[in-house]
Design a protein around this motif. Structure first.
Motif: not given
Length: 180
Positions: A29-34, A39-42
């Motif tokens: 999660h944190d990697t994707i947000v960075a 943190f988009s729906p998919p």
């Protein structure tokens, strides 16, 4: 035909409680947000398998900075959204497509299932994407157009991008998210 952009999306079946995520999920999660800033729906469904969520994010990042122009990628996102009947994906990417330079007329054509006018790169990418999504082989003429306007690397990336856009649509559809 896909609806014009509504204002607000419907809720997801995977409303992530960040505090309840397992450590591996939280790292993903944190990697994707960075990388994305959100943190988009998919990713709400994909985070259940953190390695898959990260792999999709990595491949998506590679393709968005790859050989294909952004206008073609956004137009292909709309082709996929229409084919897989993912109104939420359409809602999110219609705005992005217009901002990237896809014209309202091209968006309307895609919404009707027609090839867009515009640049030969965008038109060719959409025609080939539509054929791939329909389970059709790419014939000699379409291959020649693809080579001419997208190049071999672009054709390979288009194939992968159709896959990523399909994962996005499938994840959104799995969650039951429907644009209001």
């Amino acid at each position: 035909m896909m609806p014009r952009t509504p204002a607000v999306a419907a809720p997801s079946r995977y409303e992530a409680d960040i505090k309840a995520l397992e450590p591996e999920q939280r790292r993903a999660h944190d990697t994707i947000v960075a990388r994305r800033g959100t943190f988009s729906p998919p990713y709400r469904a994909l985070i259940e398998s953190p390695d898959v969520a990260l792999a999709v994010e990595h491949l998506s990042s590679l393709l968005w900075s790859g050989a294909l122009p952004t206008t073609a990628l956004e137009a292909v996102f709309l082709v996929v959204a229409r084919r897989l009947r993912c109104a939420e994906q359409w809602r999110r990417h219609e705005v992005k497509a217009l901002a990237a330079g896809v014209t309202p007329q091209e968006v309307d054509a895609i919404a009707k299932g027609l090839p867009p006018g515009g640049s030969p790169e965008t038109r060719t990418a959409c025609v080939i994407a539509k054929r791939l999504l329909a389970g059709q082989r790419i014939g000699r003429d379409h291959w020649a157009d693809g080579q001419r306007w997208l190049g071999k690397r672009g054709l390979g990336e288009l194939c992968a991008f159709v896959g990523v856009a399909s994962i996005v649509a499938a994840s959104i559809n799995l969650q039951g998210i429907a644009a209001p």
